[in-house]
Design a protein around this motif. Structure first.
Motif, PDB file in Angstrom:
ATOM      1  N   LEU A  34      64.980 -54.116  34.563  1.00  0.00           N
ATOM      2  CA  LEU A  34      64.999 -53.431  33.734  1.00  0.00           C
ATOM      3  C   LEU A  34      64.646 -54.535  32.433  1.00  0.00           C
ATOM      4  O   LEU A  34      64.168 -55.379  32.463  1.00  0.00           O
ATOM      5  CB  LEU A  34      66.907 -53.994  33.026  1.00  0.00           C
ATOM      6  CG  LEU A  34      67.532 -53.219  34.299  1.00  0.00           C
ATOM      7  CD1 LEU A  34      68.688 -53.111  33.417  1.00  0.00           C
ATOM      8  CD2 LEU A  34      67.572 -51.595  33.642  1.00  0.00           C
ATOM      9  N   PRO A  35      64.468 -53.510  31.284  1.00  0.00           N
ATOM     10  CA  PRO A  35      63.575 -54.381  30.450  1.00  0.00           C
ATOM     11  C   PRO A  35      64.322 -55.342  29.226  1.00  0.00           C
ATOM     12  O   PRO A  35      65.702 -55.612  29.691  1.00  0.00           O
ATOM     13  CB  PRO A  35      62.940 -53.147  28.718  1.00  0.00           C
ATOM     14  CG  PRO A  35      63.258 -51.650  29.948  1.00  0.00           C
ATOM     15  CD  PRO A  35      64.384 -52.334  30.836  1.00  0.00           C
ATOM     16  N   VAL A  36      63.884 -56.768  28.844  1.00  0.00           N
ATOM     17  CA  VAL A  36      64.487 -57.512  29.022  1.00  0.00           C
ATOM     18  C   VAL A  36      65.702 -57.654  27.602  1.00  0.00           C
ATOM     19  O   VAL A  36      66.447 -57.770  27.633  1.00  0.00           O
ATOM     20  CB  VAL A  36      63.862 -58.847  28.001  1.00  0.00           C
ATOM     21  CG1 VAL A  36      63.278 -58.345  26.385  1.00  0.00           C
ATOM     22  CG2 VAL A  36      64.788 -60.036  28.064  1.00  0.00           C
ATOM     23  N   GLU A  37      65.585 -56.796  26.880  1.00  0.00           N
ATOM     24  CA  GLU A  37      66.507 -56.099  25.997  1.00  0.00           C
ATOM     25  C   GLU A  37      67.881 -54.957  27.057  1.00  0.00           C
ATOM     26  O   GLU A  37      68.827 -55.259  26.262  1.00  0.00           O
ATOM     27  CB  GLU A  37      66.289 -55.059  24.458  1.00  0.00           C
ATOM     28  CG  GLU A  37      65.294 -55.549  23.750  1.00  0.00           C
ATOM     29  CD  GLU A  37      63.644 -55.373  24.217  1.00  0.00           C
ATOM     30  OE1 GLU A  37      63.673 -55.555  24.971  1.00  0.00           O
ATOM     31  OE2 GLU A  37      62.977 -56.569  23.704  1.00  0.00           O
ATOM     32  N   ASP A  38      67.354 -54.201  27.148  1.00  0.00           N
ATOM     33  CA  ASP A  38      68.372 -53.732  28.554  1.00  0.00           C
ATOM     34  C   ASP A  38      69.278 -54.917  28.921  1.00  0.00           C
ATOM     35  O   ASP A  38      70.760 -54.055  29.533  1.00  0.00           O
ATOM     36  CB  ASP A  38      67.731 -51.974  29.646  1.00  0.00           C
ATOM     37  CG  ASP A  38      66.906 -51.637  28.154  1.00  0.00           C
ATOM     38  OD1 ASP A  38      67.529 -51.247  26.673  1.00  0.00           O
ATOM     39  OD2 ASP A  38      66.244 -50.705  28.510  1.00  0.00           O
ATOM     40  N   SER A  93      62.266 -62.790  23.991  1.00  0.00           N
ATOM     41  CA  SER A  93      60.813 -62.407  23.874  1.00  0.00           C
ATOM     42  C   SER A  93      59.329 -62.626  23.710  1.00  0.00           C
ATOM     43  O   SER A  93      58.611 -62.987  24.198  1.00  0.00           O
ATOM     44  CB  SER A  93      60.548 -60.611  23.175  1.00  0.00           C
ATOM     45  OG  SER A  93      61.671 -59.716  23.863  1.00  0.00           O
ATOM     46  N   GLN A 101      60.098 -63.657  28.246  1.00  0.00           N
ATOM     47  CA  GLN A 101      60.637 -62.407  28.120  1.00  0.00           C
ATOM     48  C   GLN A 101      61.755 -63.278  28.834  1.00  0.00           C
ATOM     49  O   GLN A 101      61.828 -63.291  30.474  1.00  0.00           O
ATOM     50  CB  GLN A 101      60.645 -61.363  28.742  1.00  0.00           C
ATOM     51  CG  GLN A 101      59.251 -60.855  27.776  1.00  0.00           C
ATOM     52  CD  GLN A 101      59.532 -58.952  27.926  1.00  0.00           C
ATOM     53  OE1 GLN A 101      59.975 -58.353  29.257  1.00  0.00           O
ATOM     54  NE2 GLN A 101      59.218 -58.466  26.593  1.00  0.00           N
TER      55      GLN A 101
END
Length: 174
Positions: A34-38, A93, A101
């Motif tokens: 997943l993207p780091v925020e997700d 990030s 990240q």
């Protein structure tokens, strides 16, 4: 707080966990796809499901390390995440250390733990440990880890403890 020194260094947490009969269903992982925020949101959801009750999950035990700059988890000196009070898991990030990240627990979660053990080995940690444990330099992330109701112990090898003059227990083995 307790400081203990091991001449040959303590076993790594990875080595320790491999010896315990923990079912995979009880191991919560961060999803690197997943993207780091997700990934941070997903991991926070998993923690809240597993550790229901309080707004901030309370771990029985956290085993942490400390970097030569005083960072712990992915909480770095002078980084805005040190001020985070709402999130229990946060993305980063712009890590000053690779990878850039990352996903990290926040200070409210660390300080809610029942017990925290820091493990630090090697001569490269000696100067920062003196700053944290003797000089009480309270702005370093590892120094900000102060469980509100729990215990805090440091396990160091002789190289990491070489600059300390504060009293500590010396053991030959764990």
């Amino acid at each position: 707080m307790s400081i203990q020194v091991q001449p040959d260094g303590p076993p790594s947490p990875t080595h320790l966990l491999s010896k315990l009969p923990i079912p995979d269903s009880q191991v919560l992982t961060i999803n690197p796809a997943l993207p780091v925020e997700d990934a941070a949101e997903d991991y926070a959801r998993k923690l809240r499901q597993a550790l229901q009750g309080d707004a901030v999950p309370v771990f029985d035990l956290l085993i942490l390390g400390v970097g030569p700059d005083g960072h712990t988890c992915s909480l770095f000196p002078d980084h805005p995440l040190l001020q985070e009070r709402e999130k229990i898991v946060a993305p980063i990030s712009d890590s000053p250390k690779p990878p850039p990240q990352r996903v990290t627990l926040t200070l409210p979660v660390l300080n809610a733990a029942q017990s925290i053990i820091f493990v630090a080995t090697g001569e490269g940690k000696a100067a920062v440990l003196k700053r944290i444990l003797e000089d009480k330099e309270g702005t370093l992330p590892a120094a900000l880890v102060q469980p509100r109701t729990g215990a805090l112990c440091w396990f160091l090898d002789e190289a990491a403890a070489r600059l300390l003059s504060v009293p500590f227990e010396k053991h030959s083995t764990l």
